[in-house]
Design a protein around this motif. Structure first.
Motif, PDB file in Angstrom:
ATOM      1  N   UNK A  15       7.352   1.097   0.832  1.00 28.01           N
ATOM      2  CA  UNK A  15       7.884   2.394   1.017  1.00 28.01           C
ATOM      3  C   UNK A  15       8.142   3.348  -0.037  1.00 28.01           C
ATOM      4  N   UNK A  16       8.782   4.507   0.488  1.00 28.87           N
ATOM      5  CA  UNK A  16       8.986   5.486  -0.624  1.00 28.87           C
ATOM      6  C   UNK A  16      10.322   5.914  -0.362  1.00 28.87           C
ATOM      7  N   UNK A  17      11.428   5.567  -1.374  1.00 31.81           N
ATOM      8  CA  UNK A  17      11.149   4.608  -2.419  1.00 31.81           C
ATOM      9  C   UNK A  17      10.928   3.371  -1.970  1.00 31.81           C
ATOM     10  N   UNK A  18      10.193   2.498  -2.781  1.00 29.71           N
ATOM     11  CA  UNK A  18      10.045   1.113  -2.420  1.00 29.71           C
ATOM     12  C   UNK A  18      11.265   0.384  -2.353  1.00 29.71           C
ATOM     13  N   UNK A  19      11.625  -0.660  -1.185  1.00 29.62           N
ATOM     14  CA  UNK A  19      12.553  -1.418  -1.034  1.00 29.62           C
ATOM     15  C   UNK A  19      11.927  -2.929  -0.561  1.00 29.62           C
ATOM     16  N   UNK A  20      12.797  -3.847  -1.070  1.00 31.83           N
ATOM     17  CA  UNK A  20      12.359  -5.226  -0.712  1.00 31.83           C
ATOM     18  C   UNK A  20      12.491  -5.493   0.823  1.00 31.83           C
ATOM     19  N   UNK A  21      11.415  -6.239   1.345  1.00 33.84           N
ATOM     20  CA  UNK A  21      11.480  -6.650   2.871  1.00 33.84           C
ATOM     21  C   UNK A  21      12.649  -7.601   2.737  1.00 33.84           C
ATOM     22  N   UNK A  22      13.330  -7.720   3.910  1.00 35.97           N
ATOM     23  CA  UNK A  22      14.288  -8.597   4.350  1.00 35.97           C
ATOM     24  C   UNK A  22      13.559  -9.949   4.237  1.00 35.97           C
ATOM     25  N   UNK A  67       0.970  -1.259  -0.040  1.00 28.28           N
ATOM     26  CA  UNK A  67       0.073  -0.136  -0.008  1.00 28.28           C
ATOM     27  C   UNK A  67       0.796   1.315   0.038  1.00 28.28           C
ATOM     28  N   UNK A  68       0.714   2.153  -0.926  1.00 28.05           N
ATOM     29  CA  UNK A  68       1.170   3.400  -0.908  1.00 28.05           C
ATOM     30  C   UNK A  68       2.597   3.528  -1.303  1.00 28.05           C
ATOM     31  N   UNK A  69       3.118   2.058  -1.939  1.00 26.31           N
ATOM     32  CA  UNK A  69       4.739   2.412  -2.252  1.00 26.31           C
ATOM     33  C   UNK A  69       4.834   3.001  -3.525  1.00 26.31           C
ATOM     34  N   UNK A  70       6.336   3.536  -3.482  1.00 26.64           N
ATOM     35  CA  UNK A  70       6.639   4.018  -4.570  1.00 26.64           C
ATOM     36  C   UNK A  70       7.756   3.322  -5.555  1.00 26.64           C
ATOM     37  N   UNK A  71       7.483   2.446  -6.425  1.00 19.54           N
ATOM     38  CA  UNK A  71       8.296   1.743  -7.009  1.00 19.54           C
ATOM     39  C   UNK A  71       8.959   2.415  -8.088  1.00 19.54           C
ATOM     40  N   UNK A  72      10.429   2.501  -8.016  1.00 14.94           N
ATOM     41  CA  UNK A  72      11.353   3.419  -9.055  1.00 14.94           C
ATOM     42  C   UNK A  72      12.240   2.523  -9.702  1.00 14.94           C
ATOM     43  N   UNK A  73      12.324   1.049  -9.328  1.00 17.46           N
ATOM     44  CA  UNK A  73      13.326   0.295  -9.949  1.00 17.46           C
ATOM     45  C   UNK A  73      12.440  -1.240 -10.473  1.00 17.46           C
ATOM     46  N   UNK A  74      13.263  -2.112 -11.010  1.00 24.38           N
ATOM     47  CA  UNK A  74      12.471  -3.474 -11.202  1.00 24.38           C
ATOM     48  C   UNK A  74      12.383  -4.139  -9.981  1.00 24.38           C
ATOM     49  N   UNK A  75      11.315  -5.100  -9.873  1.00 22.05           N
ATOM     50  CA  UNK A  75      10.989  -5.943  -8.684  1.00 22.05           C
ATOM     51  C   UNK A  75      11.069  -7.264  -8.942  1.00 22.05           C
ATOM     52  N   UNK A  76      12.037  -8.279  -8.610  1.00 24.73           N
ATOM     53  CA  UNK A  76      11.984  -9.467  -8.848  1.00 24.73           C
ATOM     54  C   UNK A  76      10.953 -10.375  -8.508  1.00 24.73           C
ATOM     55  N   UNK A  77      10.575 -11.654  -9.149  1.00 23.16           N
ATOM     56  CA  UNK A  77       9.564 -12.341  -8.658  1.00 23.16           C
ATOM     57  C   UNK A  77       9.652 -12.701  -7.473  1.00 23.16           C
ATOM     58  N   UNK A  78       8.060 -12.780  -6.887  1.00 24.43           N
ATOM     59  CA  UNK A  78       8.107 -13.282  -5.523  1.00 24.43           C
ATOM     60  C   UNK A  78       8.372 -12.256  -4.522  1.00 24.43           C
ATOM     61  N   UNK A  79       9.005 -11.076  -4.826  1.00 24.80           N
ATOM     62  CA  UNK A  79       9.329 -10.182  -3.683  1.00 24.80           C
ATOM     63  C   UNK A  79       8.107  -9.389  -3.363  1.00 24.80           C
ATOM     64  N   UNK A  80       8.193  -8.659  -1.980  1.00 27.13           N
ATOM     65  CA  UNK A  80       7.530  -7.809  -1.432  1.00 27.13           C
ATOM     66  C   UNK A  80       8.045  -6.441  -1.317  1.00 27.13           C
ATOM     67  N   UNK A  81       7.782  -5.383  -1.995  1.00 29.00           N
ATOM     68  CA  UNK A  81       8.264  -4.144  -1.715  1.00 29.00           C
ATOM     69  C   UNK A  81       7.408  -3.206  -1.006  1.00 29.00           C
TER      70      UNK A  81
END
Length: 209
Positions: free
Chosen positions: A202-209, A186-200
């Motif tokens: 935040x602003x900018x969006x980052x992958x959860x560890x 919700x509300x994420x700002x995606x500024x780069x490619x996201x790999x399969x199965x990832x959850x991102x």
């Protein structure tokens, strides 16, 4: 063109939203609804015809067209593909207030909800949801079984894999690729490619560890 009477799969919140769309778009009353919930009240004014497993029997009895009104991406896609294999027609549904460019395409079993937008040459994949107020900009493409949640915006040329969930009010930068089964929070700002199965998130969006 005559609109078919649809068999609806799913009597939850999304099912109720689809029912309203059908009424607004001038479809005839649904043939009935199937739902696995043992205490499901069904949909208002729609015959409850039993569990999801009855879809094959109803096809044999003459049911010809259907729509899977379930929010879970993988389940919606699986059931949609099963319906197609049984010979059901799965028309794309479009609310009268949705804006769909003449060069845009809506896949089998997909739905464009109120005030959604599919821009020039955009392609909404089969069994996908373009939810209320969501925007699929020009040349953006989704795989099958995706859900673009209310208010989310996919910029021009964005490419989603299969069964991607884009959360409410999320935004994806033009030209970005998102892999199969990814989740955009919700509300994420995606500024780069996201790999399969990832959850991102935040602003900018980052992958959860």
């Amino acid at each position: 063109m005559e609109r078919p009477r649809l068999l609806i799969l799913g009597a939850g919140g999304h099912g109720r939203a689809v029912l309203e769309l059908l009424r607004d778009a001038g479809f005839p009353p649904p043939l009935g609804v199937l739902d696995d919930g043992p205490a499901s009240p069904g949909l208002p004014g729609v015959p409850h015809l039993g569990p999801l497993s009855r879809m094959a029997a109803l096809r044999a009895e003459g049911a010809a067209a259907a729509h899977v009104a379930l929010g879970h991406n993988a389940t919606r896609r699986r059931l949609g593909e099963a319906l197609l294999a049984l010979g059901y027609a799965l028309p794309a549904l479009r609310h009268p207030s949705a804006i769909v460019a003449g060069s845009a395409t809506l896949g089998a079993g997909s739905v464009a909800m109120p005030r959604s937008v599919a821009g020039a040459a955009a392609r909404l994949g089969a069994h996908s949801i373009l939810n209320t107020g969501a925007i699929l900009e020009h040349d953006a493409v989704t795989g099958p079984g995706c859900h673009i949640a209310p208010g989310a915006v996919l910029g021009g040329g964005v490419r989603l894999g299969a069964e991607v969930l884009v959360g409410i009010l999320a935004g994806i930068k033009p030209g970005t690729a998102v892999g199969d089964g990814a989740t955009i929070a919700l509300g994420a700002a995606v500024v780069g490619d996201v790999p399969a199965g990832a959850t991102v998130s935040g602003v900018p969006a980052r992958e959860k560890a």
